[in-house]
Write an enzyme that holds these catalytic residues in place. Structure first.
Site, mmCIF file in Angstrom:
data_model
loop_
_atom_site.group_PDB
_atom_site.id
_atom_site.type_symbol
_atom_site.label_atom_id
_atom_site.label_comp_id
_atom_site.label_asym_id
_atom_site.label_seq_id
_atom_site.Cartn_x
_atom_site.Cartn_y
_atom_site.Cartn_z
ATOM 1 N N SER A 1 0.848 -1.181 0.000
ATOM 2 C CA SER A 1 0.000 0.000 0.000
ATOM 3 C C SER A 1 0.887 1.235 0.000
ATOM 4 O O SER A 1 1.689 1.399 -0.912
ATOM 5 C CB SER A 1 -0.954 -0.033 1.205
ATOM 6 O OG SER A 1 -1.868 1.052 1.153
ATOM 7 N N THR A 2 0.806 2.075 1.004
ATOM 8 C CA THR A 2 1.586 3.309 1.040
ATOM 9 C C THR A 2 3.079 3.010 0.961
ATOM 10 O O THR A 2 3.598 2.201 1.722
ATOM 11 C CB THR A 2 1.299 4.084 2.327
ATOM 12 O OG1 THR A 2 -0.104 4.251 2.450
ATOM 13 C CG2 THR A 2 1.987 5.432 2.319
ATOM 14 N N MET B 1 -0.203 1.055 5.054
ATOM 15 C CA MET B 1 -1.079 1.255 6.207
ATOM 16 C C MET B 1 -2.070 0.107 6.320
ATOM 17 O O MET B 1 -2.376 -0.575 5.353
ATOM 18 C CB MET B 1 -1.843 2.576 6.071
ATOM 19 C CG MET B 1 -1.003 3.821 6.291
ATOM 20 S SD MET B 1 -2.009 5.320 6.240
ATOM 21 C CE MET B 1 -2.977 5.121 7.737
ATOM 22 N N HIS C 1 -2.453 -1.169 -3.450
ATOM 23 C CA HIS C 1 -3.544 -0.213 -3.269
ATOM 24 C C HIS C 1 -3.245 1.041 -4.089
ATOM 25 O O HIS C 1 -2.307 1.783 -3.782
ATOM 26 C CB HIS C 1 -3.705 0.153 -1.791
ATOM 27 C CG HIS C 1 -4.051 -1.007 -0.919
ATOM 28 N ND1 HIS C 1 -3.951 -0.963 0.448
ATOM 29 C CD2 HIS C 1 -4.504 -2.257 -1.208
ATOM 30 C CE1 HIS C 1 -4.321 -2.116 0.964
ATOM 31 N NE2 HIS C 1 -4.664 -2.925 -0.033
ATOM 32 N N ASP D 1 -4.119 -5.240 5.686
ATOM 33 C CA ASP D 1 -4.430 -6.095 4.545
ATOM 34 C C ASP D 1 -3.289 -7.086 4.330
ATOM 35 O O ASP D 1 -2.115 -6.715 4.340
ATOM 36 C CB ASP D 1 -4.629 -5.237 3.296
ATOM 37 C CG ASP D 1 -5.371 -5.969 2.189
ATOM 38 O OD1 ASP D 1 -5.911 -7.055 2.459
ATOM 39 O OD2 ASP D 1 -5.427 -5.428 1.060
#
Length: 343
Positions: A167-168, A284, A194, A287
């Site tokens: 993600s991030t 973050m 993401h 997941d």
């Protein structure tokens, strides 16, 4: 601090940011040159950055900022400039959001939510993160066609399938990971990153230009073949389906994140068993934590990025707390271990 040559964007971003509890916009700059001077004065915790500006553009500003005073930077970019976003991430930007428009008010609500998420992300960063942010050597602008390998036969099934969740901070981490993957590796890579829908194809093309495995955005269904990598399109989910096909699926009500790392990991584990290797990178949330349990229960192995290199330790930390991660490693060492497993 807001850096944008458009008065409308400066005003709109300031209003959206200051609606977030605890946020004060300490300065506004119209170009990179003014922004560099202002950074020294106000010492912001976060900079939102337009890339196309007069005098000094956003790319030059990023290079100088990361050399002089590394600071979390969120790029604000239009959908027409997707390639620029990934170039900025390689220069040290942390993440990106869509640029405000004058016509669609519903977009502003979405942008406000995204900005709030980015602010929350920056608040989670360790104080030393800025000092250790790594600037990548830009991906060389080579033609996509020159890098595509010879067509493979349908019997060219991989010995391993590597499922990756991020993600991030993930786009930069994935570039660093894929730079270490040789073209002749006996594995297929499936990636759930993401990312908004309109950016994943450009991101896949950028990974492909690294010259290792063949990387594409997934569409429909594809057979698993060694030396290939498939990126889940934004707004969709990726699964391993019948006959060992990688399949793009619509989201479901119980998907907490989109694309869903858990869904990719679980379906891959069920179909592949010990052939499946899971990799959890920076991001973050949590997941992938449920997904790594499925991989471990069916004999697969799991690698996760350690705090030394993860921009946000949320996803890797959640995976570690399950107790099934085979190894927690800094990104460069993680890539080396993965290649060793695949040999």
């Amino acid at each position: 601090m807001v850096v944008d040559d458009s008065a409308y964007n400066r005003r709109t971003l300031t209003e959206l940011l200051e609606q977030i509890p605890g946020v004060v916009v300490a300065g506004k700059a119209t170009d990179g040159d003014e922004a560099l001077r202002m950074v020294q004065e106000v010492q912001p915790d976060l900079v939102t950055l337009d890339l196309e500006m007069p005098r000094m553009d956003g790319f030059t500003f990023l290079r100088l900022l990361m050399a002089r005073r590394p600071t979390p930077v969120i790029v604000v970019s239009g959908y027409s400039n997707k390639e620029n976003v990934f170039r900025a991430l390689e220069l040290g930007a942390l993440d990106f959001v869509a640029k405000p428009t004058r016509t669609v008010t519903t977009d502003l609500h979405v942008i406000k939510e995204e900005l709030a998420e980015k602010v929350a992300m920056v608040r989670q960063l360790t104080p030393s993160l800025g000092a250790r942010r790594r600037v990548l050597t830009p991906v060389p602008p080579r033609a996509l066609s020159a890098l595509r390998p010879e067509p493979r036969t349908t019997t060219d099934r991989p010995r391993h399938v590597v499922v990756v969740g991020a993600s991030t901070g993930g786009p930069t981490a994935l570039v660093r990971l894929f730079r270490n993957i040789p073209q002749d590796i006996d594995a297929t890579f499936l990636v759930a990153q993401h990312m908004p829908p309109r950016f994943t194809r450009t991101f896949a093309e950028r990974l492909h230009r690294l010259g290792g495995v063949q990387v594409q955005e997934a569409t429909g269904s594809h057979p698993l073949k060694r030396g290939e990598a498939w990126i889940c399109p934004g707004g969709k989910c990726l699964e391993v389906g019948l006959d060992l096909q990688v399949v793009v699926k619509d989201t479901e009500p119980d998907d907490r994140y989109v694309p869903s790392v858990d869904r990719l990991f679980e379906t891959a584990a069920k179909k592949l068993g010990e052939q499946c290797i899971g990799v959890v990178l920076t991001g973050m949330g949590d997941d992938g934590a449920d997904g790594v349990l499925h991989i471990a229960r069916r004999g697969g192995r799991v690698l996760a990025e350690s705090p030394e290199s993860a921009v946000i330790y949320g996803m890797p930390g959640a995976a570690e707390r399950t107790g099934v991660v085979t190894a927690m490693l800094p990104l460069e060492t993680l890539a080396e271990r993965l290649v060793m497993w695949l040999r």
